[in-house]
Each structure stands twice: as structure tokens, then as C-alpha cells.
Design an enzyme around this catalytic site. Structure first.
Site, PDB file in Angstrom:
ATOM      1  N   SER A  85       8.012  12.320   0.996  1.00 17.70           N
ATOM      2  CA  SER A  85       7.786  13.562   0.248  1.00 17.70           C
ATOM      3  C   SER A  85       9.038  14.048  -0.492  1.00 17.70           C
ATOM      4  O   SER A  85       9.297  15.252  -0.575  1.00 17.70           O
ATOM      5  CB  SER A  85       7.239  14.655   1.166  1.00 17.70           C
ATOM      6  OG  SER A  85       5.980  14.258   1.689  1.00 17.70           O
ATOM      7  N   ASN A 124       8.247   3.573  -5.380  1.00 18.52           N
ATOM      8  CA  ASN A 124       7.269   2.670  -4.771  1.00 18.52           C
ATOM      9  C   ASN A 124       5.885   3.161  -5.205  1.00 18.52           C
ATOM     10  O   ASN A 124       5.423   4.184  -4.723  1.00 18.52           O
ATOM     11  CB  ASN A 124       7.428   2.707  -3.248  1.00 18.52           C
ATOM     12  CG  ASN A 124       6.346   1.925  -2.531  1.00 18.52           C
ATOM     13  OD1 ASN A 124       5.572   1.199  -3.150  1.00 18.52           O
ATOM     14  ND2 ASN A 124       6.293   2.062  -1.219  1.00 18.52           N
ATOM     15  N   LYS A 170       3.051   1.897  -4.673  1.00 19.16           N
ATOM     16  CA  LYS A 170       1.983   1.601  -3.700  1.00 19.16           C
ATOM     17  C   LYS A 170       0.750   1.028  -4.423  1.00 19.16           C
ATOM     18  O   LYS A 170       0.901   0.328  -5.402  1.00 19.16           O
ATOM     19  CB  LYS A 170       1.679   2.846  -2.860  1.00 19.16           C
ATOM     20  CG  LYS A 170       2.964   3.398  -2.202  1.00 19.16           C
ATOM     21  CD  LYS A 170       2.716   4.451  -1.160  1.00 19.16           C
ATOM     22  CE  LYS A 170       4.058   4.919  -0.588  1.00 19.16           C
ATOM     23  NZ  LYS A 170       3.897   5.897   0.481  1.00 19.16           N
TER      24      LYS A 170
HETATM   25  P1  13P Z   1       5.887   9.776  -0.566  1.00 18.24           P
HETATM   26  O1  13P Z   1       7.037  10.071  -1.482  1.00 18.24           O
HETATM   27  O2  13P Z   1       4.556   9.809  -1.257  1.00 18.24           O
HETATM   28  O3  13P Z   1       5.936  10.608   0.673  1.00 18.24           O
HETATM   29  O4  13P Z   1       6.049   8.250  -0.091  1.00 18.24           O
HETATM   30  C1  13P Z   1       7.272   7.811   0.378  1.00 18.24           C
HETATM   31  C2  13P Z   1       7.214   6.356   0.570  1.00 18.24           C
HETATM   32  O5  13P Z   1       6.511   5.860   1.446  1.00 18.24           O
HETATM   33  C3  13P Z   1       7.987   5.512  -0.345  1.00 18.24           C
HETATM   34  O6  13P Z   1       8.024   4.197   0.079  1.00 18.24           O
END
Ligand code: 13P
Length: 248
Positions: free
Chosen positions: A212, A9, A11
Site C-alpha cells: 500500500s 509490480n 501483477k
Molecule cells: P500494493 O501496493 O497493491 O499493496 O502491492 C504491493 C505489492 O505486493 C508489490 O509487489
């Protein structure tokens, strides 16, 4: 045996050029890989990344989708628009949507049903806040989000549903749930699916862990019986950190 499903993801990261470059690297690196893979770039890079992953073993995902099919919904992106770009999977109910943009379970459920109606694979995200975990409510929160998210979803549609357990306190914080703590919620959530759709459906549904996840902890998490993959944020932004998780 459920296949491991590793998804990235991205984001709100990557310009179109950066997204294409990362996608090209992943297509080359994951060719012939034995797991299932997906990447979810931002909307603005979907079209370009779609051309890159076409014909590869990497699915194209979107990070969100409108509750409605068309019309006066400024700033929203519809199921048909995503389908038009070659999107196969939609991430719905991500904690950032729930907590920053105040999406409630009813909206998430409407999106889930609409996405399934349009033939998408859905990754339904569930997970508790730190305060909820500390209050001993982690299971109750995940149960409510799972039940409400799946309301009105037929058993036949469940094959297109993946659940991602993402404890909110572990997202982007560097704090990972221990494999045992994550496994406990995964097992519990599979039990919820069993109570709704029966044991066979529960045995086949993929439940990803997110929060994480990185190369250093992926193998231990994925070794758990009920952890079938990962939904990766930060570590999905570079081939160097994502590919090792894909082969963990
Ligand atoms: P992180 O791996 O940056 O913690 O994000 C996890 C997440 O929200 C994937 O959708």
C-alpha cells in the site's frame, strides 16, 4: 548513499495494449529522473513493453520465473525465455506466490540462484502474515525467508540482489506499515545481510518496502535510513499514481 529504487509490480493486470500505453507514459514522465526504476508487466505484455522501454531509464522486470531451465513444466516460463525478451530483473518469492501458489523457501531459493546464474537482477520478497506479526514473529519470519532465499548465493552475486520487505497484511489492503515499523524490519534485515556477507555488502544492498505504498506515504517511508525504495502494486497501475512515488 544508496540510490532509491522504485519498482512497479503490475501483477495480473493490463492487456498488451494497456501495458504499452502505460509504459509509454512512464518512459516520457520518468525521463531524466534521478532514481532507479523498474516495471514488471504480466508475461503476456513483456515483449511489447520491452520495445517501449528499450533505451530508456526503466528496467524491464518479470513477476516470476521457473525453478527449471527447460522441459516438461507446463505453464512455466524459463530464465532464457525472459532473457530473450529483454527482461533484466525478476521478482521472486512474492507473498502471492508463496501463499496462494504455495511456493516454499526451497523453490524460491532455487529460482534466486538460477536467476543470478543467468545474470538477472533479483528482487527477493520477504514479509510476515498478520497473524505472524501479532504473534511477535515478524522478524523471525523475515530472517528465515532472507537466509533461506540467499542460501548458496555468493558474495560476488549479491550486487544483483535487492530485498523487498512486503508485510503481507499491508499488500493491497490500504494498511501501510508505519515508517518506524517498516524501518525496524529493514534495519533488522540489513543486519542479517551483514551477518551473512559483511558490513560493506549490507551497507550497499537495496531494501525496498512494499505494501500500500502511494504518493501520500512514500516520502515518509523513503526518508527512513534503511528504506531504499518501493515495490508498488496498485499505485503502479496508473502513471498518475506511480510517477509521484518515483519522484517522492
Ligand atoms: P500494493 O501496493 O497493491 O499493496 O502491492 C504491493 C505489492 O505486493 C508489490 O509487489
Amino acid at each position: 548513499m544508496r540510490q532509491h529504487y522504485i519498482a512497479g509490480n503490475w501483477k495480473m493486470n493490463k492487456t498488451k495494449g494497456e501495458a504499452v500505453e502505460l509504459a509509454r507514459g512512464l518512459v516520457a514522465a520518468l525521463k531524466g529522473g534521478k532514481n532507479k526504476y523498474m516495471i514488471a508487466p504480466p508475461f503476456t505484455a513483456l515483449d511489447a513493453v520491452s520495445q517501449v522501454v528499450r533505451g530508456s531509464n526503466i528496467r524491464l522486470g518479470a513477476q516470476n520465473m521457473s525453478t527449471d531451465e527447460s522441459g516438461a513444466h507446463t505453464g512455466e516460463v524459463s530464465a532464457l525465455m525472459l532473457k530473450d525478451l529483454g527482461v533484466q530483473t525478476v521478482i521472486l518469492g512474492h507473498s502471492e506466490r508463496r501463499h496462494i501458489y504455495k511456493e516454499d523457501d526451497a523453490a524460491v531459493n532455487k529460482k534466486v540462484r538460477l536467476a543470478l546464474k543467468h545474470g538477472f537482477e533479483v528482487i527477493l520478497c520477504v514479509g510476515e502474515l498478520l497473524a505472524e506479526r501479532e504473534a511477535g514473529k515478524a522478524e523471525a519470519v523475515c530472517e528465515a525467508q532472507t537466509r533461506k532465499g540467499l542460501e548458496g548465493v555468493a558474495e560476488a552475486e549479491l550486487k544483483n540482489v535487492v530485498i523487498a520487505y512486503e508485510p503481507v497484511w499491508a499488500i493491497g489492503t490500504g494498511k501501510t506499515a508505519t515508517p518506524e515499523d517498516a524501518e525496524a524490519i529493514h534495519k533488522f534485515t540489513r543486519g542479517i545481510v551483514a551477518s551473512l556477507y559483511g558490513k560493506q555488502a549490507a551497507d550497499s544492498i537495496i531494501i525496498q518496502y512494499g505494501g500500500s505504498m502511494k504518493a501520500e506515504n512514500a516520502a515518509a517511508l523513503l526518508a527512513q535510513n534503511d528504506i531504499d525504495g518501493g515495490l508498488i502494486g496498485g499505485a503502479a497501475l496508473k502513471a498518475d499514481t506511480f510517477v509521484p512515488i518515483c519522484s517522492a
